[in-house]
Scaffold this active site. Structure first.
Site, PDB file in Angstrom:
ATOM      1  N   SER A   8      63.834  31.691  70.554  1.00 30.13           N
ATOM      2  CA  SER A   8      63.846  32.110  69.153  1.00 30.13           C
ATOM      3  C   SER A   8      62.418  32.239  68.626  1.00 30.13           C
ATOM      4  CB  SER A   8      64.609  31.086  68.307  1.00 30.13           C
ATOM      5  OG  SER A   8      64.519  31.447  66.947  1.00 30.13           O
ATOM      6  N   HIS A  33      65.258  36.252  70.887  1.00 29.50           N
ATOM      7  CA  HIS A  33      66.105  36.060  69.713  1.00 29.50           C
ATOM      8  C   HIS A  33      65.257  36.198  68.450  1.00 29.50           C
ATOM      9  CE1 HIS A  33      69.590  34.174  67.645  1.00 29.50           C
ATOM     10  NE2 HIS A  33      68.680  33.600  66.876  1.00 29.50           N
ATOM     11  N   ASP A  35      65.321  36.144  64.345  1.00 32.61           N
ATOM     12  CA  ASP A  35      66.057  35.786  63.127  1.00 32.61           C
ATOM     13  C   ASP A  35      65.546  36.587  61.952  1.00 32.61           C
ATOM     14  OD1 ASP A  35      67.804  33.530  63.895  1.00 32.61           O
ATOM     15  OD2 ASP A  35      65.904  32.620  64.468  1.00 32.61           O
ATOM     16  N   MET A  37      65.836  36.807  57.919  1.00 33.19           N
ATOM     17  CA  MET A  37      66.331  36.160  56.703  1.00 33.19           C
ATOM     18  C   MET A  37      66.173  37.139  55.553  1.00 33.19           C
ATOM     19  SD  MET A  37      65.594  32.317  57.653  1.00 33.19           S
ATOM     20  CE  MET A  37      65.073  31.919  59.303  1.00 33.19           C
ATOM     21  N   HIS A  51      69.502  38.409  64.980  1.00 29.31           N
ATOM     22  CA  HIS A  51      70.447  37.532  64.276  1.00 29.31           C
ATOM     23  C   HIS A  51      70.200  37.667  62.782  1.00 29.31           C
ATOM     24  CE1 HIS A  51      71.497  33.072  63.291  1.00 29.31           C
ATOM     25  NE2 HIS A  51      72.442  33.912  62.904  1.00 29.31           N
ATOM     26  N   MET A  53      70.677  36.878  59.079  1.00 32.31           N
ATOM     27  CA  MET A  53      71.186  35.827  58.201  1.00 32.31           C
ATOM     28  C   MET A  53      71.051  36.289  56.758  1.00 32.31           C
ATOM     29  SD  MET A  53      69.842  32.468  60.193  1.00 32.31           S
ATOM     30  CE  MET A  53      68.178  33.036  60.390  1.00 32.31           C
ATOM     31  N   MET A 122      76.584  28.594  65.318  1.00 33.09           N
ATOM     32  CA  MET A 122      75.414  27.887  64.775  1.00 33.09           C
ATOM     33  C   MET A 122      75.636  26.384  64.956  1.00 33.09           C
ATOM     34  SD  MET A 122      73.126  29.999  63.792  1.00 33.09           S
ATOM     35  CE  MET A 122      72.013  28.718  63.191  1.00 33.09           C
ATOM     36  N   GLY A 127      68.594  28.706  58.673  1.00 33.27           N
ATOM     37  CA  GLY A 127      67.479  28.779  57.741  1.00 33.27           C
ATOM     38  C   GLY A 127      66.177  28.232  58.260  1.00 33.27           C
ATOM     39  N   GLY A 129      63.965  26.193  61.718  1.00 31.49           N
ATOM     40  CA  GLY A 129      63.907  25.640  63.061  1.00 31.49           C
ATOM     41  C   GLY A 129      63.741  24.132  62.976  1.00 31.49           C
ATOM     42  N   GLY A 130      63.885  23.472  64.101  1.00 31.87           N
ATOM     43  CA  GLY A 130      63.585  22.041  64.191  1.00 31.87           C
ATOM     44  C   GLY A 130      64.616  21.117  63.592  1.00 31.87           C
ATOM     45  N   ASP A 160      73.032  28.254  68.926  1.00 32.10           N
ATOM     46  CA  ASP A 160      71.717  28.359  68.289  1.00 32.10           C
ATOM     47  C   ASP A 160      71.509  27.202  67.318  1.00 32.10           C
ATOM     48  OD1 ASP A 160      69.387  29.203  67.043  1.00 32.10           O
ATOM     49  OD2 ASP A 160      70.273  30.981  66.115  1.00 32.10           O
ATOM     50  N   GLY A 161      70.459  26.423  67.577  1.00 35.79           N
ATOM     51  CA  GLY A 161      70.086  25.350  66.657  1.00 35.79           C
ATOM     52  C   GLY A 161      70.014  24.002  67.331  1.00 35.79           C
ATOM     53  N   GLY A 182      64.248  27.396  69.917  1.00 41.96           N
ATOM     54  CA  GLY A 182      63.005  27.706  69.227  1.00 41.96           C
ATOM     55  C   GLY A 182      61.982  26.611  69.415  1.00 41.96           C
TER      56      GLY A 182
HETATM   57  C1  DX5 Z   1      68.004  28.786  62.533  1.00 37.94           C
HETATM   58  C2  DX5 Z   1      67.730  29.924  63.470  1.00 37.94           C
HETATM   59  C3  DX5 Z   1      67.405  29.517  64.863  1.00 37.94           C
HETATM   60  C4  DX5 Z   1      66.166  28.688  64.976  1.00 37.94           C
HETATM   61  C5  DX5 Z   1      66.440  27.668  66.006  1.00 37.94           C
HETATM   62  O1  DX5 Z   1      68.414  29.261  61.323  1.00 37.94           O
HETATM   63  O2  DX5 Z   1      68.865  30.801  63.545  1.00 37.94           O
HETATM   64  O3  DX5 Z   1      67.357  30.637  65.765  1.00 37.94           O
HETATM   65  O4  DX5 Z   1      65.028  29.406  65.346  1.00 37.94           O
HETATM   66  O5  DX5 Z   1      65.383  26.798  66.049  1.00 37.94           O
HETATM   67  P1  DX5 Z   1      65.445  25.412  66.809  1.00 37.94           P
HETATM   68  O6  DX5 Z   1      65.723  25.737  68.263  1.00 37.94           O
HETATM   69  O7  DX5 Z   1      64.122  24.828  66.544  1.00 37.94           O
HETATM   70  O8  DX5 Z   1      66.588  24.638  66.202  1.00 37.94           O
HETATM   71 ZN    ZN Z   2      68.940  32.312  65.151  1.00 37.09          ZN
END
Ligand code: DX5
Ligand code: ZN
Length: 203
Positions: A8, A33, A35, A37, A51, A53, A122, A127, A129-130, A160-161, A182
């Site tokens: 990601s 991947h 994202d 937003m 992806h 969102m 999900m 929204g 990472g981490g 994912d997540g 990610g």
């Molecule tokens: C979250 C994203 C993920 C994010 C995952 O909203 O859709 O793709 O980058 O990050 P990690 O792997 O750090 O949870």
């Molecule tokens: Zn994602």
């Protein structure tokens, strides 16, 4: 099938994106991947799953196709006319994915599962990472696998997540085909090696 790895970019160094993408291209990763937003960022790379969102993802189908997207993935919760949206994505020449937030039950996919190439579960609230992996994802994987087999769907299952060494093998055992990661990749000292570990599930 051997599971796929989709790093990601959200966790990548945005000031050095070219090098990050080159690292992914040379690694054992299978997909990239991306994202989206609010606000739309159209990158110039050729192999990625996008992806979305955002509300009204239908508005950007042509733009992402033109930018080289292979798979266009929308949220179940954001699409009032999901069947129409999936049709428009196929019409636009891309594979279609649908994403479920952690609170959305698998049963919602009953009448769309044979129309999509991928379902993304999900395993955090979208929204950021981490975030911490939500363990309820395992039982959703079992239910989704059952639905896919019962309906004879070809959909891949993506998670994912919060994916990392502590859950990757179990996710694949529960039926995940594509792992998105990610922070676990980009915050590690050697991202190329971390991608290989996710691919071989040897930690
Ligand atoms: C979250 C994203 C993920 C994010 C995952 O909203 O859709 O793709 O980058 O990050 P990690 O792997 O750090 O949870
Ligand atoms: Zn994602």
């Amino acid at each position: 099938m051997k599971h796929l790895i989709s790093p990601s970019l959200l966790a990548a160094d945005f000031s050095n994106l070219k090098a990050e993408i080159e690292m992914i291209n040379k690694s054992d990763a299978d997909w990239i991947h991306l994202d989206i937003m609010d606000g739309v960022f159209v990158p110039n790379i050729s192999k990625f799953d996008v992806h979305l969102m955002i509300e009204q993802p239908d508005n950007y189908i042509a733009a992402f196709k033109n930018a080289g997207a292979d798979l266009y993935n929308v949220h179940y919760e954001a699409c009032r006319h999901l069947h129409r949206t999936i049709g428009a994505i196929h019409q636009g020449g891309m594979e279609a994915g649908v994403t479920l937030n952690p609170h959305t039950p698998i049963a919602c996919l009953e009448d769309i599962i044979t129309d999509v190439e991928l379902v993304l579960l999900m395993s955090v609230n979208p929204g950021f990472g981490g975030q911490k992996f939500i363990t309820g994802t395992y039982s959703k994987l079992t239910q989704l696998k059952e639905l896919i087999l019962r309906k004879n769907s070809k959909a891949l299952i993506q998670v994912d997540g919060g994916v990392d060494a502590s859950n990757a093998k179990q996710l694949v055992d529960y039926g995940a085909d594509v792992l998105v990661a990610g922070s676990y990749i980009f915050k590690s000292p050697n991202p190329t090696q971390t991608i290989s570990k996710l691919k071989t599930l040897s930690f």
